[in-house]
Write an enzyme that holds these catalytic residues in place. Structure first.
Site, PDB file in Angstrom:
ATOM      1  N   HIS A  10      23.660 -72.040  37.960  1.00  0.00           N
ATOM      2  CA  HIS A  10      24.879 -72.759  36.854  1.00  0.00           C
ATOM      3  C   HIS A  10      26.420 -73.522  37.713  1.00  0.00           C
ATOM      4  O   HIS A  10      26.716 -73.619  36.697  1.00  0.00           O
ATOM      5  CB  HIS A  10      25.241 -71.264  35.687  1.00  0.00           C
ATOM      6  CG  HIS A  10      23.685 -71.586  35.337  1.00  0.00           C
ATOM      7  ND1 HIS A  10      22.996 -72.255  34.581  1.00  0.00           N
ATOM      8  CD2 HIS A  10      22.865 -69.838  35.742  1.00  0.00           C
ATOM      9  CE1 HIS A  10      21.602 -72.137  34.674  1.00  0.00           C
ATOM     10  NE2 HIS A  10      21.004 -70.764  34.356  1.00  0.00           N
ATOM     11  N   ARG A  18      29.243 -83.002  34.043  1.00  0.00           N
ATOM     12  CA  ARG A  18      30.399 -84.648  34.464  1.00  0.00           C
ATOM     13  C   ARG A  18      29.675 -85.320  35.620  1.00  0.00           C
ATOM     14  O   ARG A  18      30.762 -85.939  35.578  1.00  0.00           O
ATOM     15  CB  ARG A  18      31.505 -84.189  34.446  1.00  0.00           C
ATOM     16  CG  ARG A  18      32.754 -82.889  33.041  1.00  0.00           C
ATOM     17  CD  ARG A  18      32.808 -84.348  32.392  1.00  0.00           C
ATOM     18  NE  ARG A  18      33.748 -83.805  31.342  1.00  0.00           N
ATOM     19  CZ  ARG A  18      34.309 -83.753  31.007  1.00  0.00           C
ATOM     20  NH1 ARG A  18      35.514 -84.492  31.689  1.00  0.00           N
ATOM     21  NH2 ARG A  18      34.710 -83.458  29.539  1.00  0.00           N
ATOM     22  N   ARG A  45      14.892 -77.359  40.826  1.00  0.00           N
ATOM     23  CA  ARG A  45      13.929 -77.940  39.183  1.00  0.00           C
ATOM     24  C   ARG A  45      12.986 -79.343  39.613  1.00  0.00           C
ATOM     25  O   ARG A  45      13.737 -79.912  40.105  1.00  0.00           O
ATOM     26  CB  ARG A  45      14.384 -77.365  38.250  1.00  0.00           C
ATOM     27  CG  ARG A  45      14.784 -76.034  38.526  1.00  0.00           C
ATOM     28  CD  ARG A  45      15.348 -75.727  36.482  1.00  0.00           C
ATOM     29  NE  ARG A  45      14.273 -75.727  35.385  1.00  0.00           N
ATOM     30  CZ  ARG A  45      13.480 -74.798  35.470  1.00  0.00           C
ATOM     31  NH1 ARG A  45      14.228 -73.794  35.581  1.00  0.00           N
ATOM     32  NH2 ARG A  45      12.949 -75.264  34.176  1.00  0.00           N
ATOM     33  N   ARG A  49      17.790 -80.472  37.785  1.00  0.00           N
ATOM     34  CA  ARG A  49      18.575 -80.063  35.848  1.00  0.00           C
ATOM     35  C   ARG A  49      20.349 -79.558  36.846  1.00  0.00           C
ATOM     36  O   ARG A  49      21.624 -79.596  36.119  1.00  0.00           O
ATOM     37  CB  ARG A  49      18.061 -79.445  34.975  1.00  0.00           C
ATOM     38  CG  ARG A  49      17.756 -77.683  35.053  1.00  0.00           C
ATOM     39  CD  ARG A  49      17.263 -77.551  33.464  1.00  0.00           C
ATOM     40  NE  ARG A  49      16.398 -77.847  33.482  1.00  0.00           N
ATOM     41  CZ  ARG A  49      15.838 -76.984  32.966  1.00  0.00           C
ATOM     42  NH1 ARG A  49      15.975 -76.033  31.718  1.00  0.00           N
ATOM     43  NH2 ARG A  49      14.748 -77.483  32.870  1.00  0.00           N
ATOM     44  N   GLU A  70      14.232 -70.582  45.266  1.00  0.00           N
ATOM     45  CA  GLU A  70      13.839 -70.516  43.446  1.00  0.00           C
ATOM     46  C   GLU A  70      12.811 -71.951  43.851  1.00  0.00           C
ATOM     47  O   GLU A  70      13.191 -72.983  43.545  1.00  0.00           O
ATOM     48  CB  GLU A  70      13.598 -70.042  42.175  1.00  0.00           C
ATOM     49  CG  GLU A  70      14.307 -68.912  42.867  1.00  0.00           C
ATOM     50  CD  GLU A  70      15.146 -68.479  41.575  1.00  0.00           C
ATOM     51  OE1 GLU A  70      15.198 -68.872  40.559  1.00  0.00           O
ATOM     52  OE2 GLU A  70      15.732 -67.443  41.905  1.00  0.00           O
ATOM     53  N   THR A 101      13.529 -69.956  33.318  1.00  0.00           N
ATOM     54  CA  THR A 101      12.438 -69.498  33.704  1.00  0.00           C
ATOM     55  C   THR A 101      11.669 -68.205  32.462  1.00  0.00           C
ATOM     56  O   THR A 101      12.189 -67.293  32.548  1.00  0.00           O
ATOM     57  CB  THR A 101      12.405 -69.098  34.994  1.00  0.00           C
ATOM     58  OG1 THR A 101      12.838 -69.570  35.960  1.00  0.00           O
ATOM     59  CG2 THR A 101      10.579 -68.951  35.851  1.00  0.00           C
TER      60      THR A 101
HETATM   61  N1  PXP Z   1      15.289 -64.627  39.566  1.00  0.00           N
HETATM   62  C1  PXP Z   1      14.924 -65.809  39.314  1.00  0.00           C
HETATM   63  C2  PXP Z   1      13.435 -65.583  39.815  1.00  0.00           C
HETATM   64  C3  PXP Z   1      14.704 -67.270  38.062  1.00  0.00           C
HETATM   65  O1  PXP Z   1      14.086 -67.643  38.129  1.00  0.00           O
HETATM   66  C4  PXP Z   1      15.992 -66.330  37.815  1.00  0.00           C
HETATM   67  C5  PXP Z   1      16.405 -67.377  37.023  1.00  0.00           C
HETATM   68  O2  PXP Z   1      16.939 -68.349  38.129  1.00  0.00           O
HETATM   69  C6  PXP Z   1      17.057 -65.395  38.395  1.00  0.00           C
HETATM   70  C7  PXP Z   1      16.499 -64.982  38.807  1.00  0.00           C
HETATM   71  C8  PXP Z   1      17.824 -64.755  37.938  1.00  0.00           C
HETATM   72  O3  PXP Z   1      18.414 -65.355  36.398  1.00  0.00           O
HETATM   73  P1  PXP Z   1      19.827 -64.891  35.923  1.00  0.00           P
HETATM   74  O4  PXP Z   1      20.641 -66.468  36.112  1.00  0.00           O
HETATM   75  O5  PXP Z   1      18.705 -64.663  34.122  1.00  0.00           O
HETATM   76  O6  PXP Z   1      20.451 -63.778  36.448  1.00  0.00           O
END
Ligand code: PXP
Length: 249
Positions: A10, A18, A45, A49, A70, A101
């Site tokens: 994030h 931006r 992803r 995004r 991930e 997810t």
């Molecule tokens: N673990 C996995 C496998 C995830 O897909 C995510 C979300 O990307 C997270 C942990 C972290 O989740 P959060 O952002 O809700 O802490």
């Protein structure tokens, strides 16, 4: 002691709002590591995004702890993963329309795809974790598929709105962790964990590592990323003097 993986997706979400260079997830990873992160987690992803191919490649060069990618089990992302060679991949389901997810991977349904994929990653010396709901049938299949680790999806626990529902979800997660231990699979946990729900989870369940993103990045907006990571690390490690019944503020 439980380890802390910090998910920095994030930070990239804010940057991409931006379309420029700030804030850079690569800088965020370094700050998180300097403040106690044991692992940096990113999700590349299919729709890019947040984290981009550039982020992943630069992070591979700069992360000094461990890089956990991930990823969906799509041929395009698998190719990138084998090329970039993170320390670990966490295989997750992915739907383009979802905000995050939403559920665990269905490793029973996707067994035929997963078996050769897990083998390929292991041959490449990349650790493999499956992101699964705390469902015992899924865990049995994970063992048959040769997964080294399972990250238990804690979303239902995080979203529970009553004490009764929270207790039920904690019991499900605990039963899953005990089962994984019996199967000889390492236990991770993540999704929706925050400064309030982390301690009750870790008091009840033996977890090697948690992966936390949104809560840490959200808190970082107010207190700075270093402090946000340190406060979470204190909760995760049960630092003496930190009351595990309370968030640290
Ligand atoms: N673990 C996995 C496998 C995830 O897909 C995510 C979300 O990307 C997270 C942990 C972290 O989740 P959060 O952002 O809700 O802490």
């Amino acid at each position: 002691m439980t380890l802390l993986g910090v998910n920095i997706d994030h930070v990239a979400t804010v940057r991409n709002a931006r379309g420029g260079r700030e804030p850079d997830p690569v800088a965020a990873a370094a700050i998180a590591e300097l403040n106690g992160a044991d692992q940096i987690t990113v999700h590349l992803r299919e729709d890019r995004r947040h984290i981009t191919d550039r982020d992943l490649r630069v992070l591979r060069e700069t992360v000094r702890t461990r890089l956990n990618l991930e990823m969906a089990i799509s041929p395009e992302i698998v190719k990138i993963a084998l090329d970039v060679h993170p320390d670990r991949v966490t295989l997750v389901p992915e739907r383009r329309a979802e905000i995050t997810t939403e559920g665990g991977l269905d490793c029973r349904k996707f067994s035929l795809k997963l078996a050769p994929l897990i083998k390929r990653f292991k041959e490449a010396d990349i650790g493999v974790s499956l992101f699964l709901d705390p469902d015992l049938k899924q865990l049995d299949r994970a063992e048959k598929l040769g997964a080294d680790m399972v990250e238990i999806h804690t979303g239902a626990y995080a979203n529970a709105r009553t004490d009764k529902a929270r207790i039920t979800e904690l019991e499900r997660i605990d039963a899953a962790a005990i089962k994984l231990e019996e199967l000889g699979i390492r236990v991770m946990a993540g999704h929706g964990l925050d400064y309030w729900n982390i301690s009750p989870l870790l008091k009840q369940v033996l977890v090697e590592e948690v992966n936390i993103g949104h809560a840490i990045v959200s808190r970082a907006v107010f207190v700075g990323l270093g402090q946000a990571v340190r406060e979470m690390k204190d909760l995760v490690t049960g630092k003496p003097g930190v009351d595990l019944n309370e968030a640290p503020f």
